[in-house]
Design a protein around this motif. Structure first.
Motif, PDB file in Angstrom:
ATOM      1  N   ALA A   1      -8.485 -14.696   6.740  1.00 38.28           N
ATOM      2  CA  ALA A   1      -7.955 -13.566   7.411  1.00 38.28           C
ATOM      3  C   ALA A   1      -7.009 -12.424   6.699  1.00 38.28           C
ATOM      4  CB  ALA A   1      -7.019 -14.414   8.380  1.00 38.28           C
ATOM      5  N   THR A   2      -7.377 -11.321   7.110  1.00 37.82           N
ATOM      6  CA  THR A   2      -6.870 -10.077   6.306  1.00 37.82           C
ATOM      7  C   THR A   2      -6.224  -9.268   7.587  1.00 37.82           C
ATOM      8  OG1 THR A   2      -8.778  -8.738   6.472  1.00 37.82           O
ATOM      9  CG2 THR A   2      -8.300 -10.190   4.516  1.00 37.82           C
ATOM     10  N   ALA A   3      -5.162  -8.585   7.046  1.00 44.05           N
ATOM     11  CA  ALA A   3      -4.735  -7.613   8.106  1.00 44.05           C
ATOM     12  C   ALA A   3      -3.762  -6.582   7.208  1.00 44.05           C
ATOM     13  CB  ALA A   3      -3.538  -8.560   9.075  1.00 44.05           C
TER      14      ALA A   3
ATOM     15  N   ILE B   1       0.704  -1.054  -0.017  1.00 43.26           N
ATOM     16  CA  ILE B   1      -0.019   0.005   0.059  1.00 43.26           C
ATOM     17  C   ILE B   1       0.854   1.230   0.008  1.00 43.26           C
ATOM     18  CG2 ILE B   1      -1.943   1.230   1.241  1.00 43.26           C
ATOM     19  CD1 ILE B   1      -2.683  -1.528   2.420  1.00 43.26           C
ATOM     20  N   GLU B   2       1.824   1.309   1.024  1.00 43.03           N
ATOM     21  CA  GLU B   2       2.965   2.510   1.096  1.00 43.03           C
ATOM     22  C   GLU B   2       4.279   1.645   1.085  1.00 43.03           C
ATOM     23  OE1 GLU B   2       0.508   5.779   3.249  1.00 43.03           O
ATOM     24  OE2 GLU B   2       1.613   4.536   4.365  1.00 43.03           O
ATOM     25  N   ALA B   3       5.326   2.494   1.029  1.00 47.65           N
ATOM     26  CA  ALA B   3       6.736   1.747   1.215  1.00 47.65           C
ATOM     27  C   ALA B   3       6.716   0.899   2.275  1.00 47.65           C
ATOM     28  CB  ALA B   3       7.709   3.163   1.401  1.00 47.65           C
ATOM     29  N   ASN B   4       6.295   1.080   3.369  1.00 54.59           N
ATOM     30  CA  ASN B   4       6.365   0.229   4.784  1.00 54.59           C
ATOM     31  C   ASN B   4       4.861  -0.157   5.225  1.00 54.59           C
ATOM     32  OD1 ASN B   4       5.568   2.817   5.565  1.00 54.59           O
ATOM     33  ND2 ASN B   4       6.606   2.417   7.651  1.00 54.59           N
ATOM     34  N   ARG B   5       3.993  -0.110   4.083  1.00 58.19           N
ATOM     35  CA  ARG B   5       2.677  -0.535   4.811  1.00 58.19           C
ATOM     36  C   ARG B   5       2.186  -1.658   3.550  1.00 58.19           C
ATOM     37  NH1 ARG B   5      -1.120   2.529   7.903  1.00 58.19           N
ATOM     38  NH2 ARG B   5      -3.373   1.595   7.796  1.00 58.19           N
ATOM     39  N   PHE B   6       1.554  -2.738   4.127  1.00 54.88           N
ATOM     40  CA  PHE B   6       1.223  -3.772   3.429  1.00 54.88           C
ATOM     41  C   PHE B   6      -0.182  -4.466   3.815  1.00 54.88           C
ATOM     42  CE2 PHE B   6       5.522  -4.117   2.276  1.00 54.88           C
ATOM     43  CZ  PHE B   6       5.915  -4.466   1.290  1.00 54.88           C
ATOM     44  N   ARG B   7      -1.103  -4.962   2.666  1.00 56.76           N
ATOM     45  CA  ARG B   7      -2.024  -5.662   3.024  1.00 56.76           C
ATOM     46  C   ARG B   7      -1.976  -7.183   2.744  1.00 56.76           C
ATOM     47  NH1 ARG B   7      -5.584  -3.595   0.024  1.00 56.76           N
ATOM     48  NH2 ARG B   7      -6.431  -1.821   1.573  1.00 56.76           N
ATOM     49  N   ILE B   8      -2.377  -8.190   4.003  1.00 56.81           N
ATOM     50  CA  ILE B   8      -1.899  -9.535   3.597  1.00 56.81           C
ATOM     51  C   ILE B   8      -3.350 -10.263   3.708  1.00 56.81           C
ATOM     52  CG2 ILE B   8      -0.672 -11.372   4.617  1.00 56.81           C
ATOM     53  CD1 ILE B   8       1.483  -9.427   5.539  1.00 56.81           C
TER      54      ILE B   8
END
Length: 202
Positions: free
Chosen positions: A157-159, A46-53
């Motif tokens: 499950a999502t995070a 999503i951003e340089a240090n942000r992810f959706r898993i």
């Protein structure tokens, strides 16, 4: 005619046995990318240090196994991108429940001719019954149209996670040391199947 009906009934029984054997042998969703199978994990930056898993489990995968696999994937994403810890900012586990008919062959006889029928659930049209038009002779007995349904549940499950470097912040309850998570949860998830051996060329 009696012999032919017997052969068809036997073939249907063998086919159902094969399906039951396949279902029995299948196990929980392994820790693998969803691109290599129907279920597994997916990542989105999503951003340089942000992810959706996301981790999707099959019907043999428990809620705990799905959530463990999600956290393990978050740890791997953290380490693979050169970070040391991750903070979970959003997390959810959604059960997906649906009904599945117990498939079987049903035979009714009228004038010495039988027919096979089964019923299945379609998400758009609802319950649909099928009858073999070749063998049906118009005779119908409601006794043979009784079907049992199994309720099936699987979990997704999502995070969303934020990655950080250095020691894990002690004041953030949702922050995890990636290497500790990997060490503690690595043995609790189902490993991916081994790669198929190469086919020898003639």
């Amino acid at each position: 005619m009696k012999t032919l009906v017997t052969l068809i009934a036997l073939a249907a029984t063998v086919g159902l046995s094969a399906c039951a054997t396949t279902t029995t042998k299948s196990g929980p969703t392994p820790y693998q990318a969803a691109a290599t199978g129907k279920f597994g994990f997916t990542d989105q930056r999503i951003e340089a240090n942000r992810f959706r898993i996301t981790f999707d489990g099959n019907t043999k995968t428990t809620r705990q196994q799905v959530e463990d696999s999600l956290l393990l994937r978050a740890a791997d994403v953290t380490i693979d991108n050169g970070y040391d810890w991750f903070q979970v900012v959003q997390r959810a586990t959604d059960p997906k429940t649906y009904s599945r008919p117990r498939m079987s062959s049903r035979w009714a006889f009228g004038g010495g001719i039988g027919y096979s029928s089964f019923r299945t659930f379609h998400p758009r049209y609802g319950w649909v019954s099928y009858y073999d038009p070749f063998w049906s002779n118009g005779f119908y007995d409601p006794f043979f149209d009784r079907f049992d349904n199994d309720e099936i549940t699987r979990f997704q499950a999502t995070a969303e996670i934020i990655l950080g470097k250095g020691p894990k912040p002690a004041d953030r309850a949702e922050a995890f040391d990636a290497r500790d998570v990997k060490s503690n949860l690595g043995a609790r998830v189902t490993p991916p199947p081994p790669p198929a051996p190469p086919v020898a060329k003639p």
